[in-house]
Write an enzyme that holds these catalytic residues in place. Structure first.
Site, PDB file in Angstrom:
ATOM      1  N   ASP A 309       0.801  -1.223   0.000  1.00 56.74           N
ATOM      2  CA  ASP A 309       0.000   0.000   0.000  1.00 56.74           C
ATOM      3  C   ASP A 309       0.833   1.271   0.000  1.00 56.74           C
ATOM      4  O   ASP A 309       0.387   2.302  -0.503  1.00 56.74           O
ATOM      5  CB  ASP A 309      -0.956  -0.009   1.195  1.00 56.74           C
ATOM      6  CG  ASP A 309      -2.079  -1.019   1.006  1.00 56.74           C
ATOM      7  OD1 ASP A 309      -2.751  -0.957  -0.031  1.00 56.74           O
ATOM      8  OD2 ASP A 309      -2.263  -1.889   1.863  1.00 56.74           O
ATOM      9  N   ALA A 392      -8.000   0.910  -0.443  1.00 57.47           N
ATOM     10  CA  ALA A 392      -9.078   0.082  -0.995  1.00 57.47           C
ATOM     11  C   ALA A 392     -10.164  -0.107   0.063  1.00 57.47           C
ATOM     12  O   ALA A 392     -10.802   0.850   0.476  1.00 57.47           O
ATOM     13  CB  ALA A 392      -8.527  -1.237  -1.508  1.00 57.47           C
ATOM     14  N   TYR A 394      -9.750  -1.213   3.205  1.00 56.18           N
ATOM     15  CA  TYR A 394      -9.279  -1.073   4.590  1.00 56.18           C
ATOM     16  C   TYR A 394      -9.064   0.383   4.973  1.00 56.18           C
ATOM     17  O   TYR A 394      -8.702   1.224   4.146  1.00 56.18           O
ATOM     18  CB  TYR A 394      -7.968  -1.833   4.791  1.00 56.18           C
ATOM     19  CG  TYR A 394      -8.133  -3.154   5.502  1.00 56.18           C
ATOM     20  CD1 TYR A 394      -8.098  -3.229   6.890  1.00 56.18           C
ATOM     21  CD2 TYR A 394      -8.332  -4.338   4.793  1.00 56.18           C
ATOM     22  CE1 TYR A 394      -8.246  -4.440   7.552  1.00 56.18           C
ATOM     23  CE2 TYR A 394      -8.481  -5.548   5.437  1.00 56.18           C
ATOM     24  CZ  TYR A 394      -8.435  -5.594   6.827  1.00 56.18           C
ATOM     25  OH  TYR A 394      -8.584  -6.796   7.481  1.00 56.18           O
ATOM     26  N   TYR A 396      -6.801   2.551   7.818  1.00 55.60           N
ATOM     27  CA  TYR A 396      -5.681   2.452   8.754  1.00 55.60           C
ATOM     28  C   TYR A 396      -5.547   3.774   9.504  1.00 55.60           C
ATOM     29  O   TYR A 396      -5.437   4.839   8.890  1.00 55.60           O
ATOM     30  CB  TYR A 396      -4.383   2.141   8.018  1.00 55.60           C
ATOM     31  CG  TYR A 396      -4.388   0.816   7.299  1.00 55.60           C
ATOM     32  CD1 TYR A 396      -3.950  -0.348   7.930  1.00 55.60           C
ATOM     33  CD2 TYR A 396      -4.838   0.712   5.985  1.00 55.60           C
ATOM     34  CE1 TYR A 396      -3.958  -1.570   7.266  1.00 55.60           C
ATOM     35  CE2 TYR A 396      -4.849  -0.503   5.315  1.00 55.60           C
ATOM     36  CZ  TYR A 396      -4.410  -1.638   5.960  1.00 55.60           C
ATOM     37  OH  TYR A 396      -4.418  -2.848   5.304  1.00 55.60           O
ATOM     38  N   HIS A 447      -1.235  -8.403   7.578  1.00 61.93           N
ATOM     39  CA  HIS A 447      -0.889  -6.986   7.458  1.00 61.93           C
ATOM     40  C   HIS A 447       0.505  -6.825   8.055  1.00 61.93           C
ATOM     41  O   HIS A 447       0.684  -6.984   9.263  1.00 61.93           O
ATOM     42  CB  HIS A 447      -1.883  -6.105   8.216  1.00 61.93           C
ATOM     43  CG  HIS A 447      -3.287  -6.205   7.733  1.00 61.93           C
ATOM     44  ND1 HIS A 447      -3.817  -5.350   6.794  1.00 61.93           N
ATOM     45  CD2 HIS A 447      -4.279  -7.072   8.063  1.00 61.93           C
ATOM     46  CE1 HIS A 447      -5.079  -5.674   6.566  1.00 61.93           C
ATOM     47  NE2 HIS A 447      -5.382  -6.723   7.322  1.00 61.93           N
ATOM     48  N   ILE A 594      23.595   3.790  11.508  1.00 59.43           N
ATOM     49  CA  ILE A 594      22.836   2.610  11.096  1.00 59.43           C
ATOM     50  C   ILE A 594      21.365   2.945  10.866  1.00 59.43           C
ATOM     51  O   ILE A 594      20.864   3.988  11.279  1.00 59.43           O
ATOM     52  CB  ILE A 594      22.918   1.481  12.150  1.00 59.43           C
ATOM     53  CG1 ILE A 594      22.378   1.983  13.504  1.00 59.43           C
ATOM     54  CG2 ILE A 594      24.334   0.962  12.267  1.00 59.43           C
ATOM     55  CD1 ILE A 594      22.247   0.895  14.549  1.00 59.43           C
ATOM     56  N   HIS A 604      -4.847 -12.040  10.013  1.00 61.13           N
ATOM     57  CA  HIS A 604      -6.292 -11.870  10.133  1.00 61.13           C
ATOM     58  C   HIS A 604      -7.003 -13.083   9.554  1.00 61.13           C
ATOM     59  O   HIS A 604      -6.941 -13.335   8.354  1.00 61.13           O
ATOM     60  CB  HIS A 604      -6.734 -10.605   9.399  1.00 61.13           C
ATOM     61  CG  HIS A 604      -8.163 -10.237   9.664  1.00 61.13           C
ATOM     62  ND1 HIS A 604      -8.779  -9.158   9.070  1.00 61.13           N
ATOM     63  CD2 HIS A 604      -9.110 -10.803  10.467  1.00 61.13           C
ATOM     64  CE1 HIS A 604     -10.031  -9.076   9.487  1.00 61.13           C
ATOM     65  NE2 HIS A 604     -10.254 -10.076  10.328  1.00 61.13           N
TER      66      HIS A 604
END
Length: 794
Positions: A309, A392, A394, A396, A447, A594, A604
Site C-alpha cells: 500500500d 481500498a 481497509y 488504517y 498486514h 545505522i 487476520h
C-alpha cells in the site's frame, strides 16, 4: 533548462514543499520540456543529505543551509516507463533527468478513477455481469476496486496494468462492496481499455435468495437494542501543553519535526529530548516505509492479491481529511498536505495530520502505609500525532504517541470492510477463508508493516543489541546481550520464550550508574513473518517481511525496503532491502551510522463479527529509554489531585450534558520558540551529537534554595479569548489546595527551564515531586551544585 531562481518558502530544510514551491516545480518542468505531453505522478521534497542537514542543524551559526530540491516522476504520452528528475529550487535548475523504461510508477487516485470508468463501460464486462445474475436495471450499480496487478508473468512489467475486483450493490442503499462478482478484468491504463477478463472454471452467481444489501445504516436500525451513550467530554479550558513553530513541535521534554510525503505519510525527524537542560538527540528519522498485505487463498486471481500500500499507492496520497468525527477529542491542531495531481494541479488534503493530547492514566504511584508522607502519585498525558488513510477496502489509523516518561509508541488501528469473494452454497474453502455471510467469503491475510528507524542516540555512531531473558546454571534470571557486527548477523526475529527485545544503543556513552550503554529499547510483540512461500508471486518484493529485524549502514538513498518502484516488480532479482543486504552481506553495522528495519503486524482470520464492517483492531510497538536517563524522566510532574472527577451512581443522568452534535473548534497553538540548538563551542558535528551542550541561549532562572517555598505559576498556554492561565490558577488555588490539582494533566512544561536539585525544574503549581522527595529518607539534594546525589545516612 535554467529558470529564474526561486526563493524557497519554508522554515526548515525538512519541511514538505509548499503550495507555491510545488507550482514552481511544475511550471519549471513544463517550460523545460514544452514539446512533451507529460503528466505528473510525483512531486515531493528531495530531502537534503543527512551530512548536510546535521552540519547545518547543529552548527553554532546555522551556516551552510542545504539547497531546496524536489523529486519528480513524470510520464510522457505513448512513451513507456517514467522520467525521474531532481529540481533545485535554490538555483532554479533541473539537476537530473533520467528515463527508466521497465518501471511502473505509483498508482494515483486519478488513475484509479479512470480505471473504474473504463471497466464499467466495457461491453465484455457488462456481459459477464449479466452472466453472474446482475439484472439489466442494476448495471449502473456495478463497481470495481482497482488494484495493481502485482506481477503477472503473462504481461511482464513493460505495461502499466491493473486488475479490477468486481462488486454489485443492489439498490441505492448498500455499500459499494455489498456483493462480490466472480470475474476479474485486466486493464491497460495507457491504452485505456480492458485487455482480458479472468473467469473461474466454476461460476458463482450472485445470491438471489438472501438480503445482501449490507447497508450499514439499515443494519444499525434493525439492531434490537440501540444504546444511546451518554456523551464523554474531553475539555482543555487552559489550552494545550504543546507549542508549534513551523513544523517543529515542543511538548514536555520532547522536540521533533513533523514531515509528510506522498508515500510514507507522517515522517518524524530530528527527535530530541531535554534532560536537565541538555538537548539529547534520539532519532534522526522515523517512518513507516512499507506495508504488505498478502492474501492466503489459492486459484483464480487470488494469487495476485498482494498489496504494497505504501509502494504501490502511497499512504500520503490516500490520507483522509480529518474532522471531529475521527475520534480525536479536546483541543486539536491540524496540518494540511499539498500534492500535485496528474494534470499538474495543486490539490490540498485539509487536516491531513492531527495533533492533540489525551489522558494517559497513571504515570507512577507509590504508597507506604508506614509513612504516608512518602506516598506519591502522578497522572500522565500523552501527545498523539496521527493520520488516517484508506487503502481500498481497509482503513488504517496511524498514531505516533509521545509519553512523559520518554517512551515513543506507534499504534496502528485497522478497520474498514473485508475483501470478499463470491462462493457457492456449501463450497469448501479448504481453510483459506471463512464464510462471513450467505454465499460471501473472506480470505485469510496478513498486514505487515515496515518501520524504518535511523537512530541518533547521543551521536551518529549507534549499534543494535539482541536482548533475551534466560536462566543461568543456578536457575536465576539473567539477560543475554548480543551485539551483531554485520548485516547478516543482525537479522533476527521475535522470540516469546525469551521475551526478546532489541536495544538501540551508543557504545561510546555509558550510563553513570548502571555502566551500560545508553539506549532505547524496541519492544514489539505484534510480529509475524510473511507466510507466503518464497518464490511465489505473493512473496515478490517481500524480503523485508521475512524477518522482524534487519540492520544496515545508513545510506541517503535507501528509504524504501521494496525499492523505489514497487508496482509490477518481478521476483527475478532482489530489490530494496534484500538487494542492499545481498550486495554486501558483511557490511559493518556496529558503532556506526545505522538504520534499523522492523517488520511487525498481524494475521487476520476473518469471522462473521468482521462483517459488514470490521471493529477496529490495534497493533503496537514501543521505543523505551533504557539506561538513557539518570532517573525517571517524568519526575518533573506535579502530584495528582483530580478535582474534576466526581463519584456517581451508574444510573445517574446528568442534565447538564450538552448535545453530542455540538461543534468543537480546533485551535492553532501559539509558538514562540526557536528549535535550533545554540552551541558556542566550536566542536565537530559528531562531538555535538554525543551530548548536545546545555542550551546557553535560553533565559536562565535562579537556582531555588532548599528552604525557599516554591511559588511558581502554571505556564499553561491560554487560547485566544481565554483568561490568563496564571490568573485562573490564582483564583482557583484556594479551592484546590497546595497541590494545585485542578487540571493537573494540562500542566505545561516547556523545554526551557532551570536545574532544580538535579531535576529539570519547570514552573508549576505546588506539590512538585522534588519537594515531596524530601520525605524519602535516603535521598538528599545538593542544591549548591545543582546535582542529584544519593547519600547513606548514619
Amino acid at each position: 533548462m535554467a529558470e529564474e531562481s526561486k526563493a524557497a518558502e519554508y522554515f526548515d530544510p525538512l519541511d514538505p514543499l509548499s503550495f507555491n514551491e510545488l507550482r514552481y516545480v511544475v511550471n519549471l518542468v513544463r517550460k523545460s520540456y514544452p514539446e512533451k505531453q507529460i503528466s505528473f505522478d510525483v512531486v515531493t521534497l528531495s530531502e537534503p543529505h543527512k551530512e548536510e542537514y546535521v552540519h547545518w542543524r547543529y552548527s553554532s551559526a546555522h551556516e551552510g543551509i542545504p539547497d531546496r530540491r524536489a523529486y519528480v516522476i513524470v510520464l510522457e504520452k505513448e512513451v513507456p516507463g517514467v522520467f525521474e528528475g531532481i529540481v533545485n529550487l535554490t538555483t532554479g535548475k533541473i539537476e537530473k533527468w533520467e528515463h527508466s523504461v521497465d518501471t511502473c510508477p505509483i498508482i494515483t487516485a486519478d488513475l484509479l478513477a479512470i480505471t473504474d470508468e473504463i471497466v464499467r463501460n466495457d461491453a465484455n464486462v457488462i456481459e459477464q455481469c449479466k452472466i453472474c445474475g446482475v439484472p439489466e436495471s442494476g448495471l449502473s450499480n456495478v463497481y470495481c476496486d482497482p488494484w495493481t496487478i502485482g506481477y503477472d508473468e503473462r504481461y511482464g512489467s513493460g505495461r502499466r496494468l491493473q486488475q479490477a475486483l468486481m462488486y454489485y450493490k443492489p439498490g441505492d442503499s448498500g455499500h459499494l462492496r455489498s456483493i462480490p462478482l466472480d470475474f476479474c478484468p485486466i486493464i491497460d491504463v495507457d491504452q485505456k481499455k480492458v485487455i482480458a477478463i479472468d473467469i473461474p472454471k466454476v461460476r458463482r452467481p450472485i445470491p438471489q435468495d438472501v438480503n445482501s444489501d449490507n447497508n450499514l445504516k439499515k443494519l444499525e436500525q434493525e439492531m434490537e437494542a440501540m444504546k444511546m451513550l451518554k456523551p464523554l467530554r474531553i475539555t482543555q479550558p487552559e489550552g494545550v501543553n504543546f507549542r508549534i513553530k513551523g513544523r517543529y513541535i515542543e511538548w514536555q521534554n520532547f522536540c521533533f519535526h513533523i514531515g509528510f510525503n506522498y508515500r510514507e505519510g507522517i515522517v518524524l525527524s530530528d527527535v530530541v529530548f531535554n534532560e536537565d537542560g541538555h538537548l539529547r538527540p534520539l532519532f534522526y528519522r522515523i517512518s513507516l516505509t512499507e506495508m504488505a498485505v498478502p492474501f492466503g487463498a489459492k486459484g483464480h486471481s487470488h494469487h495476485r492479491k498482494h498489496a504494497y500500500d505504501l509502494g504501490e499507492y502511497g499512504v500520503g496520497y490516500r490520507t483522509n481529511p480529518l474532522s471531529f468525527t475521527c475520534g480525536c477529542e479536546g483541543v486539536i491542531h491540524y496540518m494540511d498536505a499539498d500534492f500535485v495531481n496528474y494534470r499538474g494541479e495543486i490539490t490540498t488534503i485539509k487536516n491531513a495530520i492531527s495533533i492533540h493530547e489525551e489522558d494517559d492514566g497513571v504515570l507512577f504511584k507509590y504508597s507506604d502505609l508506614r509513612d504516608r508522607n512518602a506516598n506519591i502519585s502522578a497522572r500522565s498525558i500523552k501527545l498523539v500525532v496521527s493520520q488516517v488513510f484508506t487503502a481500498a477496502n481497509y482503513e488504517y489509523l496511524v498514531y505516533w504517541i509521545f509519553r512523559m516518561d520518554g517512551v515513543i509508541e506507534c499504534e496502528i488501528r485497522l478497520t474498514g470492510i473485508l475483501n470478499t469473494n463470491a462462493i457457492n452454497e456449501d463450497e469448501d474453502l479448504k481453510g483459506h477463508g471463512t464464510q462471513v455471510y450467505p454465499k460471501i467469503s473472506a480470505e485469510n491475510h496478513e498486514h505487515l508493516f515496515c518501520l524504518r528507524i535511523n537512530p541518533m542516540l547521543d551521536g551518529l555512531r549507534n549499534s543494535v543489541a539482541t536482548v533475551d531473558a534466560l536462566r543461568d546454571k543456578n536457575g536465576t534470571l539473567v539477560s543475554k546481550y548480543i551485539i551483531p557486527e554485520t548485516v547478516t548477523e543482525a537479522i533476527s526475529n521475535y522470540d516469546s520464550s525469551t521475551g526478546r527485545t532489541w536495544d538501540i544503543c551508543n557504545l561510546n556513552k555509558l550510563h553513570p550508574y548502571s555502566g551500560k550503554p545508553v539506549s532505547y529499547k524496541l519492544i514489539s510483540r505484534d510480529t509475524s513473518p510473511v507466510l507466503s512461500q518464497p518464490g511465489t508471486t505473493n512473496s515478490d518484493c517481500s524480503g523485508f517481511a521475512e524477518n522482524n529485524i534487519y540492520v544496515t549502514p545508513y545510506m541517503d538513498d535507501q528509504i524504501f525496503p521494496t525499492g523505489d518502484y514497487a508496482p509490477q516488480a518481478s521476483d527475478d532479482t532482489p530489490k530494496g532491502l534484500s538487494k542492499w543486504i545481498s550486495d554486501d552481506p558483511n557490511a559493518q553495522i556496529k558503532n556506526t551510522d545505522i538504520v534499523v528495519w522492523h517488520t511487525f503486524g498481524m494475521i487476520h482470520f476473518p469471522a462473521p463479527e468482521d462483517f459488514p464492517i470490521m471493529p477496529a483492531e490495534s497493533i503496537h510497538l514501543f521505543l523505551q529509554p533504557r539506561n538513557f536517563f539518570k532517573h525517571n524522566p517524568a519526575l518533573d510532574t506535579s502530584s495528582s489531585v483530580n478535582s474534576t472527577s466526581e463519584a456517581t451512581s451508574p444510573n445517574t443522568h446528568h442534565e447538564n450534558l450538552r448535545d453530542t452534535s455540538q461543534k468543537r473548534e480546533s485551535h492553532s497553538t501559539p509558538h514562540d520558540y526557536e528549535p535550533h540548538v545554540s552551541d558556542k563551542n566550536d566542536k565537530s558535528v559528531e562531538d555535538k551529537l554525543h551530548f548536545v551542550q546545555k542550551d546557553e541561549s535560553r533565559p536562565k532562572e535562579p537556582v531555588v534554595d532548599a528552604a525557599q517555598k516554591h511559588e511558581g505559576r502554571s505556564e499553561t498556554l491560554a487560547q485566544p479569548g481565554q483568561q490568563n492561565a496564571n490568573q485562573s490558577e490564582e483564583k482557583q488555588g484556594g479551592q484546590n489546595g497546595s497541590n494545585g490539582g485542578h487540571h493537573h494533566h494540562h500542566h505545561h512544561h516547556y523545554i526551557t527551564g532551570h536545574v532544580y536539585g538535579g531535576y529539570h525544574k519547570h514552573s508549576g503549581s505546588g506539590g512538585h515531586l522534588v519537594d515531596m522527595m524530601k520525605n524519602i529518607s535516603d535521598v538528599t539534594h545538593d542544591f549548591a551544585m545543582g546535582n542529584f546525589r544519593y547519600h547513606k545516612y548514619d
